[in-house]
Design an enzyme around this catalytic site. Structure first.
Site, PDB file in Angstrom:
ATOM      1  N   HIS A 337      21.926 -30.603 -31.157  1.00 10.46           N
ATOM      2  CA  HIS A 337      21.974 -31.970 -31.652  1.00 10.46           C
ATOM      3  C   HIS A 337      22.079 -31.996 -33.172  1.00 10.46           C
ATOM      4  O   HIS A 337      22.763 -32.844 -33.750  1.00 10.46           O
ATOM      5  CB  HIS A 337      20.743 -32.753 -31.196  1.00 10.46           C
ATOM      6  CG  HIS A 337      20.888 -34.234 -31.302  1.00 10.46           C
ATOM      7  ND1 HIS A 337      20.219 -34.984 -32.236  1.00 10.46           N
ATOM      8  CD2 HIS A 337      21.646 -35.113 -30.596  1.00 10.46           C
ATOM      9  CE1 HIS A 337      20.542 -36.263 -32.091  1.00 10.46           C
ATOM     10  NE2 HIS A 337      21.408 -36.372 -31.115  1.00 10.46           N
ATOM     11  N   CYS A 338      21.428 -31.038 -33.811  1.00 11.43           N
ATOM     12  CA  CYS A 338      21.430 -30.971 -35.277  1.00 11.43           C
ATOM     13  C   CYS A 338      22.816 -30.693 -35.856  1.00 11.43           C
ATOM     14  O   CYS A 338      23.093 -31.066 -36.995  1.00 11.43           O
ATOM     15  CB  CYS A 338      20.472 -29.895 -35.760  1.00 11.43           C
ATOM     16  SG  CYS A 338      18.753 -30.129 -35.271  1.00 11.43           S
TER      17      CYS A 338
END
Length: 351
Positions: A337-338
């Site tokens: 997600h980062c």
């Protein structure tokens, strides 16, 4: 390409809001890892895992990939082959597109614009000047109108349910190295005006040794408007246990924009302690990325890897839940997600 400032009509006043991640995407934006020192000598392994992640996403939707230089572009092209990827040569400091990239908003007519928040590498922990310019580059590449704001904001600090509710953490946003003087109420005002948030919910903190100061996307995520999956640590002697338990207890008391309680699903943290160059690493299954027809979930060679997939699959009945290796990527402090940022489907807004 039209610029707006904080003193112009706000996105909310023009009918814009940030869509939930599970709503349809036009594309995913990412950046290619390039600095072996930042990856503590793990760059080759990181690029291998990155390539598998990019290829998987590109199977479902287009990927825009920022590359720092000629070597990065050549390496990415060789690893990605004929994947559905468009390269952009852009000066970069690092790869955390969730935090330094733009945040897109969409109106009721399906038109898309973006917000250019400030980025300062989680309170000045690393170089950020190049990464802070990425939203402006994306806006130019898409010819999309956008708001340029004076507030530091990281996408990983915000978790949206698509119905006006946003989750965040005090340990992150209330640090004095981001926006000195902004309290919970003032943050709520900014997020209401520029992302359409009607209810801002606060948890206290995140994972031990998380250099983001506890981003919400490493611990607690929406899987639909009514369902929250949140990380738990079973070992009472682990430093993450008390913080995760407090978050769980608080979530059970929270309600949505209509005053209704959420469905709370517990998601275990990895069982094994992982050590990196700067101490304990923050591996988590909550750092999954939701795209068109899929969810990619980080895996660490851990006993809880399969259990995490089994918990998440029923929460995404119309998507393929895919586990991919992230043991090397987590050395940088984040996961899937980062390193991703979704561009919502829709025509570019023409004000």
């Amino acid at each position: 390409m039209q610029h707006f400032s904080a003193t112009d009509p706000t996105p909310r006043s023009l009918g814009f809001a940030m869509p939930a991640e599970w709503q349809p995407h036009a594309a995913t934006w990412m950046s290619w890892p390039a600095d072996d020192e930042l990856w503590f000598g793990h760059l080759a392994g990181v690029r291998e895992e990155f390539a598998e992640l990019v290829r998987t996403i590109a199977h479902f939707e287009p990927v825009h990939l920022l590359v720092r230089d000629e070597e990065s572009e050549a390496d990415a092209a060789a690893r990605l082959g004929g994947a559905n990827v468009k390269f952009h040569r852009v000066p970069l400091d690092d790869v955390w597109m969730r935090d330094n990239g733009p945040i897109f908003v969409r109106n009721a007519g399906g038109e898309v614009a973006l917000i250019n928040w400030r980025f300062n590498a989680w309170g000045g922990k690393f170089d950020w000047q190049n990464d802070d310019r990425v939203p402006e580059y994306v806006a130019g590449a898409l010819n999309v109108p956008h708001w340029d704001l004076p507030v530091v904001m990281e996408g990983g600090a915000l978790e949206m349910n698509g119905d006006g509710v946003c989750l965040t953490t005090r340990s992150c946003l209330l640090t004095d190295t981001r926006n000195l003087g902004l309290d919970e109420s003032k943050y709520a005002d900014w997020l209401r005006a520029f992302l359409g948030v009607s209810k801002l919910l606060w948890l206290d903190g995140g994972l031990e040794n998380d250099h983001t100061d506890g981003h919400i996307d490493t611990i607690t995520r929406f899987t639909d408007e009514k369902t929250i999956v949140t990380s738990t640590e079973a070992d009472p002697n682990d430093p993450n246990h008390a913080v995760m338990q407090k978050n769980l207890d608080d979530l059970r008391q929270m309600t949505d924009a209509h005053g209704q309680p959420f469905r709370i699903v517990e998601l275990p943290l990895p069982a094994n302690y992982l050590e990196g160059a700067e101490g304990r690493l923050p591996p988590t299954y909550a750092n999954f990325y939701i795209g068109n027809g899929f969810v990619v979930v980080p895996q660490y060679g851990d006993p809880n890897d399969q259990r995490a997939l089994e918990i998440l699959q029923p929460l995404f009945p119309n998507r393929e839940v895919i586990g991919l290796p992230s043991r090397q990527i987590i050395e940088g402090g984040g996961s899937f997600h980062c390193v991703t940022q979704q561009q919502p489907a829709g025509a570019i807004w023409k004000p």
